[in-house]
Design an enzyme around this catalytic site. Structure first.
Site, PDB file in Angstrom:
ATOM      1  N   HIS A 180      16.582  17.813  40.210  1.00  0.00           N
ATOM      2  CA  HIS A 180      15.911  17.838  41.514  1.00  0.00           C
ATOM      3  C   HIS A 180      16.255  19.064  42.345  1.00  0.00           C
ATOM      4  CE1 HIS A 180      19.822  16.462  42.834  1.00  0.00           C
ATOM      5  NE2 HIS A 180      19.478  16.744  44.067  1.00  0.00           N
TER       6      HIS A 180
HETATM    7  C1  UD1 Z   1      18.401  16.032  49.338  1.00  0.00           C
HETATM    8  C2  UD1 Z   1      19.679  16.845  49.586  1.00  0.00           C
HETATM    9  C3  UD1 Z   1      20.371  17.125  48.262  1.00  0.00           C
HETATM   10  C4  UD1 Z   1      20.590  15.863  47.481  1.00  0.00           C
HETATM   11  C5  UD1 Z   1      19.261  15.139  47.310  1.00  0.00           C
HETATM   12  C6  UD1 Z   1      19.380  13.869  46.548  1.00  0.00           C
HETATM   13  C7  UD1 Z   1      19.568  18.436  51.453  1.00  0.00           C
HETATM   14  C8  UD1 Z   1      19.521  19.862  51.792  1.00  0.00           C
HETATM   15  N1  UD1 Z   1      19.363  18.150  50.164  1.00  0.00           N
HETATM   16  O1  UD1 Z   1      17.507  16.829  48.576  1.00  0.00           O
HETATM   17  O2  UD1 Z   1      21.613  17.724  48.514  1.00  0.00           O
HETATM   18  O3  UD1 Z   1      21.156  16.179  46.223  1.00  0.00           O
HETATM   19  O4  UD1 Z   1      18.743  14.861  48.619  1.00  0.00           O
HETATM   20  O5  UD1 Z   1      18.123  13.297  46.380  1.00  0.00           O
HETATM   21  O6  UD1 Z   1      19.812  17.624  52.303  1.00  0.00           O
HETATM   22  N2  UD1 Z   1      10.768  12.789  49.265  1.00  0.00           N
HETATM   23  C9  UD1 Z   1      10.041  11.642  49.091  1.00  0.00           C
HETATM   24  N3  UD1 Z   1      10.603  10.468  49.470  1.00  0.00           N
HETATM   25  C10 UD1 Z   1      11.852  10.382  49.999  1.00  0.00           C
HETATM   26  C11 UD1 Z   1      12.571  11.572  50.192  1.00  0.00           C
HETATM   27  C12 UD1 Z   1      12.032  12.764  49.815  1.00  0.00           C
HETATM   28  O7  UD1 Z   1       8.931  11.666  48.613  1.00  0.00           O
HETATM   29  O8  UD1 Z   1      12.319   9.264  50.313  1.00  0.00           O
HETATM   30  C13 UD1 Z   1      10.169  14.079  48.835  1.00  0.00           C
HETATM   31  C14 UD1 Z   1       9.424  14.783  49.939  1.00  0.00           C
HETATM   32  O9  UD1 Z   1       8.369  15.467  49.376  1.00  0.00           O
HETATM   33  C15 UD1 Z   1      10.456  15.790  50.436  1.00  0.00           C
HETATM   34  C16 UD1 Z   1      11.171  16.150  49.153  1.00  0.00           C
HETATM   35  O10 UD1 Z   1      11.208  14.939  48.403  1.00  0.00           O
HETATM   36  O11 UD1 Z   1       9.887  16.875  51.066  1.00  0.00           O
HETATM   37  C17 UD1 Z   1      12.560  16.650  49.346  1.00  0.00           C
HETATM   38  O12 UD1 Z   1      13.329  15.752  50.157  1.00  0.00           O
HETATM   39  P1  UD1 Z   1      14.565  16.319  51.022  1.00  0.00           P
HETATM   40  O13 UD1 Z   1      15.269  15.210  51.711  1.00  0.00           O
HETATM   41  O14 UD1 Z   1      14.095  17.467  51.850  1.00  0.00           O
HETATM   42  O15 UD1 Z   1      15.508  16.970  49.942  1.00  0.00           O
HETATM   43  P2  UD1 Z   1      15.971  16.463  48.493  1.00  0.00           P
HETATM   44  O16 UD1 Z   1      15.379  17.367  47.484  1.00  0.00           O
HETATM   45  O17 UD1 Z   1      15.791  15.000  48.316  1.00  0.00           O
END
Ligand code: UD1
Length: 364
Positions: free
Chosen positions: A205
């Site tokens: 991820h």
């Molecule tokens: C975040 C953390 C990362 C951690 C990871 C675990 C930061 C900078 N990164 O990354 O350190 O390893 O979580 O998962 O805080 N999304 C969904 N549903 C959700 C959450 C996210 O669809 O419940 C999708 C959305 O498109 C979103 C993308 O995932 O834009 C990324 O989510 P985000 O929380 O920005 O970062 P992660 O990649 O999950």
């Protein structure tokens, strides 16, 4: 002592769960649980609260997704009035996600003591968003709880006052020990038609892997080979799933007959899957630690790790994203899995208790 405990994203939930349990033995601590809502999908959040028996959050800030600046700013905007209203003695943050730095920064600016659980870890790679979050959070923390010896070395070399630093072990492993027997009861292997030590688990991820078509493509090259040897299960983060479509990798992934893509799965089923896998290929931080205790070989698709103890004492090795390097490591591990491993110091299921005890005795 009133302590606001912050969690926001999936890897935070395993760290908060044992703390909320440990506080029950210290009646001078009044915990408040805040979920920032950084992760919000049922399978990325609610499922973990249920399985890990985390109390319902007192407050959910419901910030959702956004760019780093938007997400961090939104957490800060919504967290500040809450701190003013609740007037805590301390704000405790865990890990290295955007919610961690956002809430630490709000508390520090309001003159509220900040505690960081999982302090001192360093990848020394400032291109990694989590590294920025870790360095900045530690810099403004009043109490720093360290999970492995490298954390002590890093904080000392950054000039952090040793009186603030406590080596307590790893709360993630508290959760693993607490749930091991329950995980064993899950039926996930049968449901997926898998046999012990006869499959590979993959998770990816990190932006450096799944937002970069070249890197992602090289990892897929390796997966194409691996799945000809053993079936692969790949519980997929929403970010990775979105990118496969955007980058046009859908057909390649579909053509791999022994690659099974799953929705994100819960903690217990994932623990069972990793415990019984022949090996794991991942870019997660927490999985490097869990496989160390489970003694499951772990290939980490990164150039660095902030958790070096998992390489020194665990099964972990860094393989980057070069497909030939991944495949070479894969073949070596299949031929001779690592043996003679001792668990890292204080990864014994008692870290949260040590933290709660220190908080209960803490004087500003
Ligand atoms: C975040 C953390 C990362 C951690 C990871 C675990 C930061 C900078 N990164 O990354 O350190 O390893 O979580 O998962 O805080 N999304 C969904 N549903 C959700 C959450 C996210 O669809 O419940 C999708 C959305 O498109 C979103 C993308 O995932 O834009 C990324 O989510 P985000 O929380 O920005 O970062 P992660 O990649 O999950």
């Amino acid at each position: 002592m009133k302590v606001i405990n912050v969690c926001g994203a999936r890897p935070n939930f395993m760290k908060i769960a044992p703390l909320m349990r440990a506080y029950k033995d210290f009646n001078t601590i009044e915990p408040v649980l805040v979920h920032t809502g950084q992760h919000y999908d049922e399978k990325m959040s609610k499922l973990f609260f249920e399985e890990l028996e985390i109390p319902r959050p007192d407050v959910n800030l419901e910030v959702g997704s956004g760019s780093h600046a938007q997400q961090t700013a939104e957490v800060m905007k919504r967290f500040e009035p809450l701190v003013l209203e609740r007037n805590p003695d301390m704000v405790l943050v865990v890990g290295d996600v955007n919610s961690t730095i956002a809430c630490a920064l709000v508390a520090a600016k309001l003159g509220v003591a900040v505690t960081h659980v999982e302090a001192g870890l360093r990848s020394f790679d400032m291109a990694m968003p989590e590294e920025i979050n870790r360095v900045l959070t530690d810099r403004i923390s009043d109490l720093l709880f360290v999970s492995e010896p490298s954390g002590l070395v890093n904080l000392r070399s950054e000039g952090v006052d040793p009186a603030k630093v406590h080596f307590v072990g790893n709360v993630m492993i508290d959760t693993l020990q607490f749930n091991r027997a329950k995980a064993d009861q899950t039926k996930i292997l049968g449901q997926l038609g898998l046999s012990e030590k006869q499959y590979v688990v993959v998770t990816l991820h990190r932006p450096s892997n799944v937002d970069e078509p070249a890197a992602f493509g090289r990892i897929l090259d390796a997966l194409e080979q691996i799945q000809q040897d053993l079936p692969i299960v790949f519980p997929m983060h929403p970010r990775t799933r979105n990118n496969i479509q955007k980058m046009g990798f859908g057909a390649r992934v579909e053509a791999m007959k022994q690659l099974r893509i799953l929705e994100p799965i819960g903690y217990l089923e994932f623990l069972k899957l990793t415990a019984e896998a022949a090996l794991v290929l991942t870019d997660s931080g927490g999985i490097q630690e869990e496989t160390t205790i489970l003694r499951t070989p772990c290939l980490t698709a990164r150039e660095n790790t902030e958790r070096p103890v998992t390489i020194e004492q665990g099964t972990n090795q860094l393989v980057g994203t070069d497909s030939s390097k991944i495949l070479e490591a894969y073949r070596k591990v299949r031929a001779a899995p690592p043996s003679n491993l001792a668990p890292p110091e204080k990864w014994d299921g008692q870290a949260a208790r040590r933290i709660a005890k220190t908080l209960a005795e803490w004087q500003p």
